[in-house]
Write a protein that holds these residues in place. Structure first.
Motif, PDB file in Angstrom:
ATOM      1  N   VAL A  60      -0.250  19.977   9.778  1.00  0.00           N
ATOM      2  CA  VAL A  60      -0.004  19.648  11.187  1.00  0.00           C
ATOM      3  C   VAL A  60      -0.345  18.184  11.428  1.00  0.00           C
ATOM      4  O   VAL A  60       0.414  17.436  12.045  1.00  0.00           O
ATOM      5  CB  VAL A  60      -0.853  20.541  12.115  1.00  0.00           C
ATOM      6  CG1 VAL A  60      -0.686  20.117  13.557  1.00  0.00           C
ATOM      7  CG2 VAL A  60      -0.476  21.992  11.941  1.00  0.00           C
ATOM      8  N   GLN A  64      -0.486  15.733   9.265  1.00  0.00           N
ATOM      9  CA  GLN A  64       0.514  14.866   8.627  1.00  0.00           C
ATOM     10  C   GLN A  64       1.727  14.716   9.526  1.00  0.00           C
ATOM     11  O   GLN A  64       2.239  13.621   9.736  1.00  0.00           O
ATOM     12  CB  GLN A  64       0.977  15.469   7.304  1.00  0.00           C
ATOM     13  CG  GLN A  64       0.119  15.119   6.129  1.00  0.00           C
ATOM     14  CD  GLN A  64       0.592  15.839   4.883  1.00  0.00           C
ATOM     15  OE1 GLN A  64       1.697  16.361   4.827  1.00  0.00           O
ATOM     16  NE2 GLN A  64      -0.249  15.885   3.879  1.00  0.00           N
ATOM     17  N   GLY A  65       2.173  15.846  10.065  1.00  0.00           N
ATOM     18  CA  GLY A  65       3.330  15.818  10.954  1.00  0.00           C
ATOM     19  C   GLY A  65       3.075  14.923  12.155  1.00  0.00           C
ATOM     20  O   GLY A  65       3.924  14.115  12.532  1.00  0.00           O
ATOM     21  N   LEU A  79       4.903  11.558  13.221  1.00  0.00           N
ATOM     22  CA  LEU A  79       5.547  11.472  14.537  1.00  0.00           C
ATOM     23  C   LEU A  79       5.066  10.248  15.313  1.00  0.00           C
ATOM     24  O   LEU A  79       5.866   9.453  15.800  1.00  0.00           O
ATOM     25  CB  LEU A  79       5.260  12.744  15.337  1.00  0.00           C
ATOM     26  CG  LEU A  79       5.930  12.819  16.705  1.00  0.00           C
ATOM     27  CD1 LEU A  79       7.441  12.880  16.549  1.00  0.00           C
ATOM     28  CD2 LEU A  79       5.447  14.027  17.483  1.00  0.00           C
ATOM     29  N   GLY A  94      15.738  17.367  11.505  1.00  0.00           N
ATOM     30  CA  GLY A  94      14.747  18.371  11.896  1.00  0.00           C
ATOM     31  C   GLY A  94      15.312  19.758  12.153  1.00  0.00           C
ATOM     32  O   GLY A  94      14.617  20.590  12.725  1.00  0.00           O
ATOM     33  N   GLY A 115      13.015  22.395  10.670  1.00  0.00           N
ATOM     34  CA  GLY A 115      11.780  22.612  11.427  1.00  0.00           C
ATOM     35  C   GLY A 115      12.028  23.444  12.677  1.00  0.00           C
ATOM     36  O   GLY A 115      11.244  24.322  13.023  1.00  0.00           O
ATOM     37  N   ALA A 134       9.051  14.381  10.712  1.00  0.00           N
ATOM     38  CA  ALA A 134       7.825  14.781  11.404  1.00  0.00           C
ATOM     39  C   ALA A 134       7.976  16.190  11.966  1.00  0.00           C
ATOM     40  O   ALA A 134       7.068  17.020  11.850  1.00  0.00           O
ATOM     41  CB  ALA A 134       7.512  13.800  12.529  1.00  0.00           C
ATOM     42  N   ILE A 135       9.136  16.484  12.545  1.00  0.00           N
ATOM     43  CA  ILE A 135       9.353  17.803  13.138  1.00  0.00           C
ATOM     44  C   ILE A 135       9.313  18.898  12.074  1.00  0.00           C
ATOM     45  O   ILE A 135       8.703  19.949  12.269  1.00  0.00           O
ATOM     46  CB  ILE A 135      10.681  17.793  13.919  1.00  0.00           C
ATOM     47  CG1 ILE A 135      10.433  17.107  15.261  1.00  0.00           C
ATOM     48  CG2 ILE A 135      11.222  19.201  14.131  1.00  0.00           C
ATOM     49  CD1 ILE A 135      11.648  16.798  16.044  1.00  0.00           C
ATOM     50  N   ASN A 136       9.922  18.629  10.935  1.00  0.00           N
ATOM     51  CA  ASN A 136       9.891  19.628   9.858  1.00  0.00           C
ATOM     52  C   ASN A 136       8.469  19.919   9.401  1.00  0.00           C
ATOM     53  O   ASN A 136       8.078  21.071   9.212  1.00  0.00           O
ATOM     54  CB  ASN A 136      10.700  19.132   8.655  1.00  0.00           C
ATOM     55  CG  ASN A 136      12.179  19.133   8.948  1.00  0.00           C
ATOM     56  OD1 ASN A 136      12.643  19.847   9.837  1.00  0.00           O
ATOM     57  ND2 ASN A 136      12.924  18.329   8.225  1.00  0.00           N
ATOM     58  N   ILE A 137       7.691  18.852   9.192  1.00  0.00           N
ATOM     59  CA  ILE A 137       6.337  19.036   8.688  1.00  0.00           C
ATOM     60  C   ILE A 137       5.461  19.704   9.740  1.00  0.00           C
ATOM     61  O   ILE A 137       4.681  20.610   9.453  1.00  0.00           O
ATOM     62  CB  ILE A 137       5.751  17.687   8.224  1.00  0.00           C
ATOM     63  CG1 ILE A 137       6.561  17.181   7.036  1.00  0.00           C
ATOM     64  CG2 ILE A 137       4.292  17.822   7.859  1.00  0.00           C
ATOM     65  CD1 ILE A 137       6.143  15.847   6.511  1.00  0.00           C
ATOM     66  N   LEU A 138       5.652  19.270  10.991  1.00  0.00           N
ATOM     67  CA  LEU A 138       4.895  19.847  12.092  1.00  0.00           C
ATOM     68  C   LEU A 138       5.161  21.348  12.196  1.00  0.00           C
ATOM     69  O   LEU A 138       4.228  22.150  12.354  1.00  0.00           O
ATOM     70  CB  LEU A 138       5.332  19.153  13.385  1.00  0.00           C
ATOM     71  CG  LEU A 138       4.317  18.944  14.490  1.00  0.00           C
ATOM     72  CD1 LEU A 138       3.055  18.320  13.946  1.00  0.00           C
ATOM     73  CD2 LEU A 138       4.911  18.070  15.576  1.00  0.00           C
ATOM     74  N   SER A 176       6.197  23.334   9.847  1.00  0.00           N
ATOM     75  CA  SER A 176       5.624  24.015   8.696  1.00  0.00           C
ATOM     76  C   SER A 176       4.129  24.250   8.890  1.00  0.00           C
ATOM     77  O   SER A 176       3.614  25.341   8.623  1.00  0.00           O
ATOM     78  CB  SER A 176       5.907  23.176   7.443  1.00  0.00           C
ATOM     79  OG  SER A 176       5.075  23.546   6.401  1.00  0.00           O
TER      80      SER A 176
END
Lengths: 366, 324
Positions: A335, A337-338, A342, B41, B44, B98-102, B104
């Motif tokens: 989270v 990292q995301g 972002l 994304g 995500g 960022a959206i994909n990782i978030l 996940s």
């Protein structure tokens, strides 16, 4: 002096700082939402990462991987390329390292086998990056899409190889046989023991030193060689680069090779350093983590080492956190990292209008 | 012969089910990219909405509420992407990553916080999910040879979201090519300056496109968790968002061609499952991984211009900066 030039310290220093702080703040909010006290969590995290010898070892071991992939992403960024394929390049690089370790004459000296293993990782990582690079440079296909596809291809290829070709005979799980001892990169605790100091055992191995050496090499290459200059010039302005006689197509291929090679080094830490065999998903998440590291470290090797250390702390501290607190798993790191990607990447200009409005008049009056 | 036919029909039947989320996600991507915003994304958004759909369906006991929440969650992510790539003119690819990782990370954290489990939600019972519908007239047509089997196995017996997916495609075509909004959408992806000069809001159009994409991804994600499966499991979208992206490119950003690409990729996936361990005459056993990798290989080859040429909308990935 132009207005933009005068405001450079806002862009260069204040904005990144605000962005990182926002990412931390957002993480704190996530903690509160899942009913965890963020201050308490931070304490546990830091103790987990630095509070005891073994923890420090683990922290630096994770840091090593993040340095490699962070450097990989940063080198590509300098040429204006977005290498999203670190995941796949790390995977295939590990294959190169493993092939050297598995098939070389094990009676040879470790002084020969380990450098060859490192070269294997560099070579295979570069190989996996050169196809998307060539396609971008000479066939016009977009590197982001191709590198994403190559991540999946790498994954399919490795599953195939580990299930059908490299799996140890009689072994159920898809992994290769063990590397010979001479292909092991020494653990730091063994090195210290050899010198008469006793420290706690951890997966930290000399790959960490390799990572630091490569950070220095990348710094020297980017800022003190002709090629490095050409790469940065292309990234800043493609047209200007062409006018000064630089061939951008060549730059794309060379940059991506270097980028892929650096990502390919994850395998030396994970495979020759710790696992001592080839297995599935040893690369998991480090390629994408490298994007966060590069963004946070502002694409400079020193920044990258610091950012990688931070993610190392989070990885290791996160393990302890998950152990101590019921409501948290180590995925809080993902989270975070995301959020870093972002706020330091996608939303990097979030505060710019506000900062410029408030600071420009102050500066102008000075 | 009959055996072969039945096998083929069953594989096609599975293809319908597998390609449904691909259709929703690639249509979402179509709106975004046609408006000039690259949407990495998709994956995500699918993952997040799959998780939210399963959680809400299990909490409220209704798949429809699950679907609504999924759409809402996916739209929030779409708006974050919009904020980064439209309002603040950031890098669209970075924001998508960022959206994909978030997604996940958040799905893993929230399954633990809400359900005390690492990466799964409670199994949904009977009517908490979308069940398959038997179309009228199956009994009558069943007596006709071949046609009966096709109708019973292939056309009837899917859940409502599968039919919705196939209905969405002509609708998307109509919106993109036959409405005023569609014309403006295509224009803003090719030449935002012209749209701006005409007195229309570039940012507004792009936000609308992303919002539609958010809704579609939400339905796609909900389908994965509460129609195709009966719970959310860790990383359950498994790259389908990226396959949808590949289908979007393979279909050259045109709704019907994208549908064909989705169906092809869905068929390959269904085939890979069927061919597992099967030894074919002459060729021998085809590695499953090779079939699974085919969509990616095809997309790479297409992008490289070796079979036709895929040219994205011109203003793709470029934030629009108004000259003052």
């Amino acid at each position: 002096m132009t207005r933009d030039r005068r405001l450079s310290w806002i862009n260069g220093l204040l904005l990144p700082l605000f962005n990182v702080l926002t990412a931390f703040l957002a993480t704190a909010i996530v903690f509160i939402l899942i009913d965890v006290n963020p201050i308490e969590a931070t304490k546990i995290l830091i103790y987990g990462a630095f509070g005891y010898e073994e923890g420090i070892g683990y922290t630096l071991y994770y840091t090593t991987n993040f340095i490699f992939t962070g450097l990989a992403v940063a080198v590509a960024f300098h040429a204006g390329l977005f290498n999203i394929g670190g995941e796949g390049q790390a995977y295939i690089g590990g294959l190169g390292t493993a092939l050297v370790a598995l098939y070389i004459d094990p009676t040879l000296s470790a002084w020969l086998i380990i450098p060859l293993g490192i070269s294997g990782g560099l070579l295979f990582g570069a190989m996996w990056a050169i196809i998307p690079a060539y396609l971008q440079a000479y066939r016009g296909s977009h590197i982001v899409i191709t590198t994403i596809m190559f991540n999946f291809l790498a994954s399919a290829l490795m599953v195939y190889l580990l299930v059908h070709v490299l799996r140890e005979v009689g072994q159920m799980s898809p992994q290769s046989k063990d590397f010979p001892d001479s292909a092991w990169i020494p653990f730091v605790h063994d090195v210290f023991a050899g010198m008469g100091y006793k420290i706690a055992e951890s997966p930290l191995n000399l790959s960490f030193i390799v990572a630091l050496i490569f950070s220095a090499l990348v710094w020297f290459f980017l800022w003190h060689t002709r090629w490095g200059f050409a790469i940065r010039a292309t990234g800043k302005s493609n047209d200007a680069a062409v006018y000064s006689g630089i061939n951008p197509k060549k730059i794309i291929v060379v940059t991506m090779c270097i980028s892929g090679a650096l990502a390919g080094l994850v395998g030396i830490n994970e495979l020759m350093g710790v696992q001592h065999r080839l297995l599935l998903d040893f690369n998991y998440g480090y390629g994408f983590g490298g994007i966060a590291v590069a963004l946070m470290g502002r694409n400079h090797p020193i920044g990258i080492i610091i950012a990688a250390l931070l993610f190392g702390i989070l990885y290791q501290g996160g393990m302890d956190l998950a152990f101590e607190m019921q409501n948290v798993s180590r995925h809080i790191i993902v989270v975070m990292q995301g959020l870093v990607i972002l706020f330091c990447g996608g939303l990097e200009y979030l505060y710019r209008p506000v900062l410029i409005r408030f600071l420009a008049p102050i500066e102008a009056s000075e | 012969m009959n055996d072969l036919l039945l096998n083929l029909i069953l594989t096609l039947d599975a293809s319908f089910r597998v390609c449904t989320p691909l259709i929703f996600a690639s249509m979402a991507g179509l709106f975004a990219e046609r408006s000039g915003v690259v949407d990495i994304g998709l994956e995500g958004k699918l993952l997040m909405s799959a998780f939210i759909a399963a959680s809400a369906a299990s909490f409220f006991g209704s798949p429809w509420i699950g679907l609504l929440f999924a759409i809402f969650a996916s739209c929030i992510f779409a708006m974050i992407h919009g904020l980064a790539s439209i309002t603040f003119k950031g890098n669209q690819i970075v924001s998508g990553v960022a959206i994909n990782i978030l997604a996940s990370g958040l799905t893993m954290i929230l399954t633990l916080a809400w359900f005390k489990s690492g990466g799964i939600t409670p199994t949904l019972k009977g009517d908490e999910r979308f069940l398959s519908i038997t179309l009228p007239g199956v009994d009558i047509i069943d007596h006709i040879p071949i046609l009966g089997v096709i109708y019973r196995e292939l056309i009837s017996g899917h859940n409502i979201l599968v039919y919705l997916a196939f209905a969405t495609v002509p609708l998307v075509w109509w919106v993109v090519y036959r409405t005023r909004f569609g014309l403006r959408l295509r224009a803003v992806g090719e030449n935002p300056k012209a749209v701006d000069t005409a007195g229309l809001s570039v940012e507004g159009l792009r936000y609308k496109a992303l919002l539609i994409g958010g809704i579609l991804c939400g339905i796609g994600g909900a389908y994965i968790a509460i129609a195709h499966n009966a719970q959310f499991t860790k990383e359950m979208t498994a790259g389908q968002g990226f396959i949808a992206l590949a289908a979007l490119i393979f279909g050259k950003w045109h709704p019907y061609r994208v549908l064909a690409a989705c169906f092809l990729f869905g068929f390959l996936d269904a085939l890979a499952v069927r061919l597992q361990g099967v030894v074919l005459p002459v060729i021998g056993e085809i590695p499953v991984q090779l079939i699974e990798a085919t969509p990616y290989i095809l997309t790479v080859i297409l992008l490289a211009g070796f079979i036709g040429k895929a040219i994205p909308p011109k203003a793709s990935a470029q934030p629009y900066i108004k000259e003052l």
